[in-house]
Design an enzyme around this catalytic site. Sequence first.
Site, PDB file in Angstrom:
ATOM      1  N   ARG A 296       3.824 -13.169  -6.108  1.00 19.12           N
ATOM      2  CA  ARG A 296       3.868 -13.551  -4.069  1.00 19.12           C
ATOM      3  C   ARG A 296       3.922 -12.277  -3.174  1.00 19.12           C
ATOM      4  O   ARG A 296       2.647 -11.928  -2.903  1.00 19.12           O
ATOM      5  CB  ARG A 296       4.745 -14.612  -3.457  1.00 19.12           C
ATOM      6  N   TYR A 440      -4.051 -19.341  -4.384  1.00 21.86           N
ATOM      7  CA  TYR A 440      -2.843 -19.561  -5.351  1.00 21.86           C
ATOM      8  C   TYR A 440      -1.853 -19.125  -5.065  1.00 21.86           C
ATOM      9  O   TYR A 440      -1.305 -18.610  -4.159  1.00 21.86           O
ATOM     10  CB  TYR A 440      -3.471 -19.208  -6.995  1.00 21.86           C
ATOM     11  N   GLU A 441      -0.046 -19.360  -6.099  1.00 20.86           N
ATOM     12  CA  GLU A 441       0.903 -19.033  -5.550  1.00 20.86           C
ATOM     13  C   GLU A 441       1.299 -19.724  -4.411  1.00 20.86           C
ATOM     14  O   GLU A 441       2.529 -18.628  -3.634  1.00 20.86           O
ATOM     15  CB  GLU A 441       1.713 -17.979  -5.869  1.00 20.86           C
ATOM     16  N   GLY A 442       0.899 -20.578  -3.914  1.00 19.66           N
ATOM     17  CA  GLY A 442       1.482 -21.627  -3.029  1.00 19.66           C
ATOM     18  C   GLY A 442       0.258 -20.991  -1.501  1.00 19.66           C
ATOM     19  O   GLY A 442       0.323 -19.939  -1.070  1.00 19.66           O
ATOM     20  N   GLN A 447       3.275 -20.926   2.625  1.00 19.59           N
ATOM     21  CA  GLN A 447       3.802 -20.151   3.072  1.00 19.59           C
ATOM     22  C   GLN A 447       4.493 -19.950   4.365  1.00 19.59           C
ATOM     23  O   GLN A 447       5.451 -19.288   4.424  1.00 19.59           O
ATOM     24  CB  GLN A 447       3.180 -18.291   2.778  1.00 19.59           C
TER      25      GLN A 447
END
Lengths: 592, 592
Positions: A296, A440-442, A447
């Site tokens: 992140r 992406y990645e959440g 977040q």
Amino acid sequence: MADYRVPREDMQFLLQDVFKVDQDWARYPALADVDMEMATAIIDEAAKLAETLLAPNARAADEEGVHFNDGEVTTPANYKEHFQQLAAGGWVGVTANPEFGGMGLPKVVSAQYEEMLCAADISFSLYPGLTAGAIIALDAYASDELKELYLPRMTAGEWTGTMCLTEPHAGTDLGIIRSKAIPQEDGSFAISGTKIFITGGEHDLVENIVHLVLAKLPDAPAGSKGISLFLVPKFIPNADGSLGERNGVSCGSIEHKMGIHASATCVMNFDGAKGWLIGEPHQGLPAMFTMMNYERLGVGIQGLGAAARSYQTALEYAQDRIQGRGAKATRDMTKEADALIVHGDVRRMLLTMKAFVEGGRAFSTYVGQQLDTAKYSEDAEEKARAEALVALLTPIAKAFLTDTGFEATVLGQQVLGGHGFVREWGQEQLVRDCRIAQIYEGTNGIQALDLLGRKVAGSRGQLLTPLLEDIQALLAAPEAELAKEYEQLGAAVKRVTQVTELVLTQVGSGDENVINSVAVEYLHLLGYVTYGYLWLRMAKTAQPLLSERPYLASKVKTAKFYMARLLPRVESLAAAIEDGSQSLYLHELGDF
Amino acid sequence: MADYRVPREDMQFLLQDVFKVDQDWARYPALADVDMEMATAIIDEAAKLAETLLAPNARAADEEGVHFNDGEVTTPANYKEHFQQLAAGGWVGVTANPEFGGMGLPKVVSAQYEEMLCAADISFSLYPGLTAGAIIALDAYASDELKELYLPRMTAGEWTGTMCLTEPHAGTDLGIIRSKAIPQEDGSFAISGTKIFITGGEHDLVENIVHLVLAKLPDAPAGSKGISLFLVPKFIPNADGSLGERNGVSCGSIEHKMGIHASATCVMNFDGAKGWLIGEPHQGLPAMFTMMNYERLGVGIQGLGAAARSYQTALEYAQDRIQGRGAKATRDMTKEADALIVHGDVRRMLLTMKAFVEGGRAFSTYVGQQLDTAKYSEDAEEKARAEALVALLTPIAKAFLTDTGFEATVLGQQVLGGHGFVREWGQEQLVRDCRIAQIYEGTNGIQALDLLGRKVAGSRGQLLTPLLEDIQALLAAPEAELAKEYEQLGAAVKRVTQVTELVLTQVGSGDENVINSVAVEYLHLLGYVTYGYLWLRMAKTAQPLLSERPYLASKVKTAKFYMARLLPRVESLAAAIEDGSQSLYLHELGDF
């Protein structure tokens, strides 16, 4: 496309003057070998790779893209050679455990290295980036046997890593994944299922790919508490590390995307593939989050890198391109027009970019310093405080660096007008490549939910304390030259406290929707205040150094710009937060 | 890609209930034949074209793009057939003069038609769109002879039009163009020079292309007062309209761009090409601005169309895709997760899009009504007032519709997560296609400069009067149900007045930089206030109709959302404006 130049001076200023990271290193036994000279040498070495090898290839790689042919993926020209050169220099294992061949560098240094890689070519950066994340997860959770077999090869960049989470019906909501893991007699597991959006799932850079896969055991409890993590290699290694048989995992297709064309985004089919459990059964999510948290900040840095590159090109263009006349005092009548940079609106765009880029670099270094303290400090209290700051700042780093990064790349395109929309200058590629980092990645919405829900409301506001303490420590000793700006920051911090209390009250009174209704604005609010803190901290650091380093005057000036033109966004954000969930839930489903 | 459905009901509500345009038509002799029934039939007919012909082809056209081969440009599959079908239906000449075969429809109706075309396929829309603009410029300035030769064929869509302004070294700054026009003995001119970024400069849709070209006569005064406008056809027509010899104009190459891949963006070389003067010598800019002003609303509508399409897809996705759990009351435990639309942050994104789309549609209709009044009213005072409003609103229409349109398409992509980044759903194409609308036909920064500099400061604030009168007329009769929202709008209007006075004072005291330093924020400030006015006007119109048309409840609810969550942006904008040019001019050139 303009050449890329690594901002070595600014990185040096942050490490040495603002964050004084060498004082940390001197205190942490594991980092006893690191000093500023070494860090500078490393940054220089990495800068050469980024400037001369990767950056000049980025546009051609975007245009060529990745090729898919019957399960095989071919990366663009030069990618394989460049990756091998990177690996040979030890750059895949920059932060990795020295026990397995890693450089073991502090995060504050690797954050600078990652920014360069992303500024040079985000697509390329993903192959080593995800490998570094997988290394961390394995180092933390895998058995010694697996570590010894896999980590040296991954750290050396001989094998790369992936993270396989998303399925066609399950993205944000991992609790409903369907991939299955069936225990085998030899202690391994047979993994079956389909994963999508797998970055680097298949490619031709190295001989083996190590997938970290989320799947469910037969006795798994429902939802996110029933997810386990498995290691599934493309080729099953023999005990000596040589490659054995091909595993039952294959790439079904690749995605055609808006950007990061040179990154292979794969549909991966697992068909009874042999895998090994990483960590405890049903504890896959915490293990994956070890990797995700590392990623992140890394994804945040993608936004920063793209913005930094875009700023350099926009600035160069604005200095060279002449168009229209500025105010009388700035006119150069020997030319038929004046440089774009004399115009107020061009300055507004450039300074907004500069404030986001240098503020973002300070932010990634700030988070990096906390990550280092959390990892290396031997003082339990200091360590706990740093861990709390990391927990609070990680979602902000991912979302705010990419949201402001995207805004900056769009501005960087606008400065060039029509020339920003065509491929030639590279500005449009930065917009397209940066955009995915908000997703992406959440997603950045997720977040924000993590920040306001799990972190702030989950701690009843306590997790804010170390950040607010850092800010108050700065505010307690205002710099005369920046008195007005210190007041502005003080007022903005008060707004944070106010709206936090309000949200906590609404949560307390049973409003189930309020967190997710205001989370994004709340994250931005904290982001702007944190950048405000970092800008004043930079300006305050610069002030006494101005006589010896006159170029630092720019820090003081940009801080003033930031406080006057960007910090006021806090007001609109706070007003929206004050509305709570109210105006979002007036609509029935049929009203949309 | 989801199907596109034209929002017929909303268009009808705006025309009939909010703006009561049929009352105008009844008063204007030139529009005596137009009534609501006819308008509805036209909208229906256009909707069929957009929904069934153009929209389904947009993604394939984007992927195929335009082809360039030795000066010839080939458009994507189906474009030629579709263009001919459009032309045969009379749709190229929707607003054109009936004397030359045009439909002569009011702009309020054509604005709806243009929105459909842009929502269906922006690339395609540019071919008829630029032709319509060229028709207007020729109708206003060309000699009767040229009109009779060119207008019937252009109106029928047999020939298309372009506008050739930009040169490699001259974009915004047209005063420094180098293209030359040398008078010939037969009264024509020999045009030489290179023009870039020419939309539809060369293509295979029709047999002839009519270029409107800015160039300088030998005796031209320096700067923008020395620019003349010329008509330069690809093939020189014979007196009977049949095509004669090929003219000295050719396409040197096409651009490779971020978006609008199916629109041919050409480098055009004029090599002693035969051209005819349009309007007076050295008066080319005013003539070109006739076309530009028409185009500017049209470009604004591109942002609106892209946003409208993106909203439909995002809404459909959010209703169908299940992911995560909502608040207890909204949970559907028969499914493994709840629809995205139950989540606060997804609603925030959808409602922001909806507020921009429907607010934008109201805005384009509002501007369209003023354009119609300016053109068709026989009451001199009413006409003058409408002209003033058009002058004020045109830069806002171009820039605010595209800036909010871009924000909306980015949100529409975000709602779909990773699925928004891949081509499949079409959301990423809308972002890429919409982006150019913020840049071309005068960047949005230039629009802002026109608004604050030429229009507001140039009139010492007087040009704001008709807009403020319209708003005050609404505020004078508040709707009880919306009392709070009326107050919010009132407060926002006061901020406009305040900062306008401040800027005028700074201009008066000799600050040459202030206008260009705050123009973009000022344009946005006026944009948000105008959308606030239109939202309350729509809500007020809807309120008494709720019992017969319950779906209009959405208007009242979205108005409340807009005032609570988007109008507060006014505060940040006003604060930035209050900083004036100050923080933008602290930096010396070396400080960047």
